[in-house]
Every structure is written in C-alpha cells, then in structure tokens.
Design a protein around this motif. Structure first.
Motif, PDB file in Angstrom:
ATOM      1  N   SER A 162      -3.365  -7.812   9.357  1.00 28.19           N
ATOM      2  CA  SER A 162      -3.740  -7.273   8.044  1.00 28.19           C
ATOM      3  C   SER A 162      -3.214  -8.112   6.890  1.00 28.19           C
ATOM      4  N   LEU A 163      -2.502  -9.217   7.192  1.00 23.96           N
ATOM      5  CA  LEU A 163      -1.975 -10.092   6.153  1.00 23.96           C
ATOM      6  C   LEU A 163      -2.774 -11.384   6.023  1.00 23.96           C
ATOM      7  N   ARG A 164      -3.825 -11.539   6.814  1.00 22.66           N
ATOM      8  CA  ARG A 164      -4.581 -12.784   6.846  1.00 22.66           C
ATOM      9  C   ARG A 164      -5.808 -12.686   5.939  1.00 22.66           C
ATOM     10  N   GLN A 165      -5.940 -13.627   5.021  1.00 25.89           N
ATOM     11  CA  GLN A 165      -7.096 -13.616   4.128  1.00 25.89           C
ATOM     12  C   GLN A 165      -8.334 -14.226   4.776  1.00 25.89           C
ATOM     13  N   THR A 370       7.359   5.586  -0.926  1.00 29.40           N
ATOM     14  CA  THR A 370       8.179   5.871  -2.099  1.00 29.40           C
ATOM     15  C   THR A 370       7.415   5.520  -3.371  1.00 29.40           C
ATOM     16  N   ASP A 371       7.857   6.104  -4.480  1.00 25.97           N
ATOM     17  CA  ASP A 371       7.203   5.829  -5.765  1.00 25.97           C
ATOM     18  C   ASP A 371       7.296   4.348  -6.124  1.00 25.97           C
ATOM     19  N   GLU A 372       8.447   3.742  -5.879  1.00 25.24           N
ATOM     20  CA  GLU A 372       8.634   2.331  -6.215  1.00 25.24           C
ATOM     21  C   GLU A 372       7.686   1.449  -5.403  1.00 25.24           C
ATOM     22  N   GLU A 373       7.564   1.732  -4.103  1.00 21.85           N
ATOM     23  CA  GLU A 373       6.646   0.971  -3.258  1.00 21.85           C
ATOM     24  C   GLU A 373       5.204   1.169  -3.704  1.00 21.85           C
ATOM     25  N   ALA A 374       4.859   2.416  -4.025  1.00 17.04           N
ATOM     26  CA  ALA A 374       3.480   2.714  -4.423  1.00 17.04           C
ATOM     27  C   ALA A 374       3.104   1.997  -5.711  1.00 17.04           C
ATOM     28  N   VAL A 375       3.995   1.995  -6.696  1.00 20.81           N
ATOM     29  CA  VAL A 375       3.698   1.331  -7.969  1.00 20.81           C
ATOM     30  C   VAL A 375       3.534  -0.172  -7.761  1.00 20.81           C
ATOM     31  N   SER A 376       4.387  -0.757  -6.926  1.00 22.48           N
ATOM     32  CA  SER A 376       4.269  -2.191  -6.642  1.00 22.48           C
ATOM     33  C   SER A 376       2.926  -2.505  -6.006  1.00 22.48           C
ATOM     34  N   ILE A 378       0.118  -0.654  -6.162  1.00 24.44           N
ATOM     35  CA  ILE A 378      -0.982  -0.354  -7.090  1.00 24.44           C
ATOM     36  C   ILE A 378      -1.187  -1.496  -8.081  1.00 24.44           C
ATOM     37  N   GLN A 379      -0.079  -2.026  -8.603  1.00 19.80           N
ATOM     38  CA  GLN A 379      -0.178  -3.087  -9.602  1.00 19.80           C
ATOM     39  C   GLN A 379      -0.832  -4.330  -9.004  1.00 19.80           C
ATOM     40  N   ALA A 380      -0.389  -4.725  -7.807  1.00 18.09           N
ATOM     41  CA  ALA A 380      -0.971  -5.910  -7.166  1.00 18.09           C
ATOM     42  C   ALA A 380      -2.415  -5.656  -6.751  1.00 18.09           C
ATOM     43  N   LEU A 402       3.737  -6.390  -1.117  1.00 15.88           N
ATOM     44  CA  LEU A 402       4.733  -5.436  -0.613  1.00 15.88           C
ATOM     45  C   LEU A 402       5.676  -6.090   0.375  1.00 15.88           C
ATOM     46  N   LEU A 403       5.141  -6.914   1.273  1.00 17.80           N
ATOM     47  CA  LEU A 403       5.989  -7.579   2.259  1.00 17.80           C
ATOM     48  C   LEU A 403       6.992  -8.501   1.570  1.00 17.80           C
ATOM     49  N   THR A 404       6.545  -9.208   0.535  1.00 16.17           N
ATOM     50  CA  THR A 404       7.443 -10.106  -0.192  1.00 16.17           C
ATOM     51  C   THR A 404       8.582  -9.333  -0.844  1.00 16.17           C
ATOM     52  N   LEU A 405       8.270  -8.162  -1.397  1.00  9.48           N
ATOM     53  CA  LEU A 405       9.290  -7.379  -2.095  1.00  9.48           C
ATOM     54  C   LEU A 405      10.227  -6.645  -1.145  1.00  9.48           C
ATOM     55  N   TYR A 406       9.672  -6.083  -0.066  1.00 10.08           N
ATOM     56  CA  TYR A 406      10.463  -5.187   0.786  1.00 10.08           C
ATOM     57  C   TYR A 406      10.722  -5.725   2.184  1.00 10.08           C
ATOM     58  N   ARG A 407      10.271  -6.934   2.473  1.00 14.10           N
ATOM     59  CA  ARG A 407      10.567  -7.666   3.707  1.00 14.10           C
ATOM     60  C   ARG A 407       9.770  -7.128   4.901  1.00 14.10           C
ATOM     61  N   PHE A 408       9.686  -8.011   5.902  1.00 18.26           N
ATOM     62  CA  PHE A 408       8.873  -7.732   7.082  1.00 18.26           C
ATOM     63  C   PHE A 408       9.412  -6.552   7.891  1.00 18.26           C
ATOM     64  N   ASN A 409      10.743  -6.417   7.960  1.00 19.59           N
ATOM     65  CA  ASN A 409      11.312  -5.393   8.831  1.00 19.59           C
ATOM     66  C   ASN A 409      11.317  -4.003   8.208  1.00 19.59           C
TER      67      ASN A 409
END
Length: 569
Positions: A162-165, A370-376, A378-380, A402-409
């Motif tokens: 799901s990360l492949r363009q 979480t709200d923080e994850e959702a806002v990130s 939505i913006q992107a 999201l992966l860049t902000l919150y990491r793969f794990n």
C-alpha cells in the motif's frame, strides 16, 4: 493519460466448503492469460501471527467489540519466532518484526503459484506502458476482512504493497450496483460533518430524553472550534497541489452535530464531491452506526441513499471501525448454549455497504486512530487530491506521510483502508492533461499589470476584477469575492466560481476562463452575438467563458453581468 487506461488486476479471496480452505481468483487482468485460480489453506502460523498482532495493538480495540479472528481453533504457539532478516544497520523493534513477518506471510499466502505469475506479467505490461498497475483485493470471507492486507510485502526491506505508487492498492467488492455517469469536477467541494465524539449514554427508559448537562454548551463550542480547524486545514491543503504551483479551489462547508434531515438538506444544496465525517461510530448489520448527535444516529444504508443521489464521489470516515464488519454471537454446541463465539456478518461494514449502493470510493479506518494521526493524514490526503492525482494514489501519498511521522513499527500508516467501486477509475478531479490551473502573472498596483479578466454590471457599469485568475460568487460575505445582494432571487450562499486554466499551445501560453456552477437554482448564460431569447441555464456543471458573455446568477430576472478580458478590452 486517462485514468481508465491504467492496467488493473483484481483478486478475490473466496471461502470454500471447509473453514480453512480458500480459493483465490483473478477476476480482472490486463491480458487474457492472467485469469487464474489457486486453492490454498489458511495456515496456523498465519492465525497465530494475527493473534499476536491483536495482542500487541489491543489498546486500540473497542472493549465491547468481540475479537475478529475466529478462523482457527488451535491455541497460539508461545514459541512462535519473529526472527526475520533485517536491513544491516537498521535495528527493528518487536512490533516492527511482527509487522514485517505478518506482511511477508500474507504476501506469500496470497501471491502463491499462478497468482504471483499473473501479478508479475501484469506489472510488466504496466511498466511497458509507463503506467502504474492498479491492484484491487476483494475479501469475500468476512472473517478475513479485519486483517491488515495493506502491510503485505514480498521480502524484508521491501515496500509494503500500500506504499507503492507504481502498484496502486485498494480493496473492492463485486456485490455492487452499477455506477451512473459521474460528474466531472475541477474544484474540491467538501462537506465536513462533526458528529458525537463519544458513544451516547444509554437511556433508562425508551421515552426518556437525554438531559443536557452543564458541559453541553462548552463541549459544543469545542466541536465548533475543532470544525473550524479542520476546515482551515482542508482549505489550505487544497490550495497547494503536490509537485507544482497549481491552484485547486477548495470549498469546505461544516456541520456540527446535525440531524439526519439537516445533513440531507445540506448535501442536496451543493454539488459536493467529498463527504468527510469525524465522530463516533460502531459496527452494526446495516453498515455501522454514526452518532450524529447524542439522540440521533444514522446507519450506512441510510447514508448511502443521499450520497449516491447527490453524486458524492468520495466518503471519508475518521470513525472507529469504519472498515470492519459487525459480529453476531452464536452457540458453539446446542448442548452447551452458554458457550458462544462471535461470527462476522457478511457485507456489514460501513465501507462495503456504501460501495454496494454505488458510492465510488470510501475511506475508513480499520481500527481507532488518534486525533493527531488523523489530522496528519487528512492534511497530506487533501494536498494530494488537490494535485489531481487518482484517489488511490492520494491515499498512498498520505499513508507514506504517516509512516514518515510515526515510523514503520507503529500501525498508524496501516489504519486507513480504501475501498473502490470496481467500475470507478479513481478520478475525483478532472486531470488537466498537461495544462495547469494556475495563477497568471502577479497582480500589481495601479499603473502596472492589469487583471486579466473582470465582471461588469450592464446596469451600473461597476467592475469586479477577477484577481489571480479566480473569483468566488455568492451571497456569503465571508466566503466570496463577488458578494451578490440578497434581494436578487435564487442566489446561493456559495453560488459559483470563475477560474482560469493555462495550457501550452504551439510554444505559447494560452489562457482560458471557465465558470463552474454549484448552486441550487443555477446560472443563466448568454453567449456573445446571441439573441436575448437564447439565454441558457447552467446548473452544477462547468462551461467555458468567452469575452462578452452575459451572466445572471440565480433568477433569470436578476442583474446582468458581462464577462470581459484584457484582450477584449
């Protein structure tokens, strides 16, 4: 490139007679030999990995929702190893190893034998055409829907599917109504709805109303503030498309805890192409329940009627379990009725129900976010949509963010689940095919460059300049550049927009202007040189504007405005 020309490979996982026996079909392929079938068994190792996943991320689960996976009756193996090869110099945490191990195991189970060959050949065809491959997965057994298929990867260190363009991944279902002809949109028009943010307390009596408490007014104010923040994020993101200086107009209307009737009226009043809901939701047999306000809920089947009637192309739900089926309790043995298990109800998730009724694309969450994850996210996501990329590609871009902000794990990037109608090509906004909808040269002060276009009243000779190649028209003073008087009948709060589009023709830049109406009663147009009897009505569509075109917004008896350009002057 037309989105309908992108090669597509559709897979379906269907249950067979025994509980652990499945058939994997290729139901659509870009070449005749790609339609293959493969039988396989659900493995105990996969079941145990899935249970480990649920245990590791169980803090996100709703306490009153039964465990999803009931595929195998074998107890988990406590000695199950998560030892997988990792990239040198990059340590992997226990959660990361679980993510990687389950992802590789799901890939190996799904893409086995002839299915892998069909994928390889399809990818080769797409590469030969310099296009991505669109891969859609249909999970026909509701027991397997909750699995995070989005994390599949073919080897350690490789990108998840799901990360492949170049491999646009989404889920789908064949149990659908056909899509009607869809409207072509050039502007993001979003209805943002904030519902109840927690599950309502149960009433002690069916006829007992919910008493307002002392925190009601302050809580409503908080929701209003949250709605304003989200609307500002969406508008700002929509004005800066990815990878260019494009300007994609974005209109956002907000509703805070509306009644179902208010929601329906608002959807019918504008030609929205995106419906966005943030609030509480729970699984239910008819597509889940969305709690609009403490005393009012709406199920997926009811919502689908108005979304399809109003031709909403994309529905986004920041609500728990939007991509999960409901469950029912069953007795394991008639002799011991007190022992029960849960069983997933087919086609009961909100996403599946909306797709079934004809909504082209639905984005829900596999679990709570979480709200923080959702806002990130939505913006992107909004920024990608403003770049006029297909919806499935926009989800990929936002997921990478999201992966860049919150990491793969961390499982934040795995939570969004996109469903797309099998007949839908993913087009939310019309691609410009090499041209850009952008701002012309900079607007300067008196004595310097003049605006390219304007509207002029034929009654008063007053002129409204179209600054920067974009003008919003309507009654609302805070939202429009040209504010029409309330005494003019039939004018909507947000009535229409006028915008320019630039393209390169024979080495030179050509600028064309367009009007898009999304009002309730339409706009009247008289083209240059036409007799007054030839006024025609434009309603919720885009039309080109020629210099000298006459316009009436709303009623045919309203003031006449003339569209002019610097070239015509």
């Amino acid at each position: 490139m037309a989105l309908s020309d992108i090669p597509c490979l559709n897979l379906a996982i269907a249950p067979l007679r025994t509980a652990d026996h499945f058939a994997i079909h290729v139901t659509q392929a870009p070449y005749p030999g790609g339609y293959v079938l493969h039988d396989c068994l659900w493995l105990d190792s996969l079941e145990q990995l899935w249970r480990l996943w649920q245990e590791m991320f169980s803090d996100r689960s709703l306490p009153n929702v039964p465990q999803v996976s009931q595929v195998s009756e074998f107890p988990p193996d406590p000695t199950l190893s998560l030892e997988m090869p990792s990239i040198p110099g990059q340590p992997v945490s226990q959660s990361g190893r679980l993510m990687q191990t389950l992802g590789i195991s799901l890939w190996q189970w799904l893409f086995d034998g002839p299915i892998q060959s069909s994928l390889n050949h399809s990818q080769g065809i797409a590469m030969g055409q310099a296009k991505p491959l669109r891969l859609r997965l249909e999970v026909r057994d509701p027991r397997l829907i909750a699995l995070p298929w989005e994390i599949m990867q073919d080897a350690a260190g490789k990108q998840a599917i799901s990360l492949r363009q170049q491999l646009l991944f989404s889920r789908t279902t064949s149990d659908v109504h056909s899509l009607p002809p869809l409207r072509s949109d050039h502007i993001l028009k979003i209805l943002l709805v904030l519902g109840q943010d927690s599950e309502p307390e149960p009433r002690s009596h069916p006829n007992q109303s919910i008493e307002p408490n002392r925190h009601t007014s302050s809580h409503a104010l908080q929701l209003e503030q949250e709605a304003n923040v989200l609307a500002r994020i969406l508008k700002t993101s929509g004005s800066s498309g990815i990878g260019s200086a494009t300007i994609t107009p974005c209109h956002v209307d907000t509703l805070v805890q509306p009644s179902p009737a208010d929601l329906t009226r608002q959807l019918e009043s504008q030609a929205y192409n995106v419906f966005f809901y943030a609030g509480h939701g729970v699984p239910a047999p008819d597509g889940g329940l969305l709690f609009l306000r403490p005393d009012m809920s709406l199920n997926g089947t009811e919502l689908a009627q108005v979304l399809t009637r109003c031709q909403v192309k994309l529905a986004v739900f920041n609500a728990c379990w939007g991509a999960q089926p409901d469950h029912e309790l069953i007795s394991v043995n008639s002799a011991t009725p007190e022992i029960v298990q849960s069983r997933a109800i087919p086609r009961s998730s909100l996403a599946e129900v909306l797709i079934h009724h004809g909504v082209p694309a639905v984005l829900g969450m596999r679990d709570s976010i979480t709200d923080e994850e959702a806002v990130s996210f939505i913006q992107a996501f909004a920024r990608a949509l403003a770049g006029r990329v297909p919806i499935d590609q926009a989800v990929t871009i936002a997921r990478q963010h999201l992966l860049t902000l919150y990491r793969f794990n961390q499982q934040a990037w795995t939570l969004p689940v996109l469903y797309m109608h099998p007949e839908f090509d993913g087009e939310l906004l019309k691609p410009l095919e090499g041209s850009l909808t952008e701002m012309p040269g900079p607007i300067t002060q008196l004595g310097q460059q003049k605006p390219d276009a304007a509207l002029r009243s034929l009654t008063t000779a007053k002129v409204w300049q179209i600054q920067g190649g974009f003008m919003r028209v309507g009654r609302d003073r805070s939202e429009n550049d040209l504010v029409l008087q309330e005494d003019q009948g039939g004018v909507s709060r947000k009535h229409a927009v006028i915008f320019c589009r630039q393209s390169q023709q024979n080495g030179s830049i050509e600028t064309a202007y367009f009007l898009e109406d999304f009002s309730r009663f339409g706009t009247w147009i008289l083209e240059p040189g036409m007799e007054p009897v030839n006024w025609r009505k434009v309603h919720r569509q885009e039309v080109p504007l020629q210099p000298g075109t006459h316009l009436k917004f709303g009623s045919a008896q309203n003031e006449v405005l003339e569209f002019t350009t610097r070239r015509s002057e």
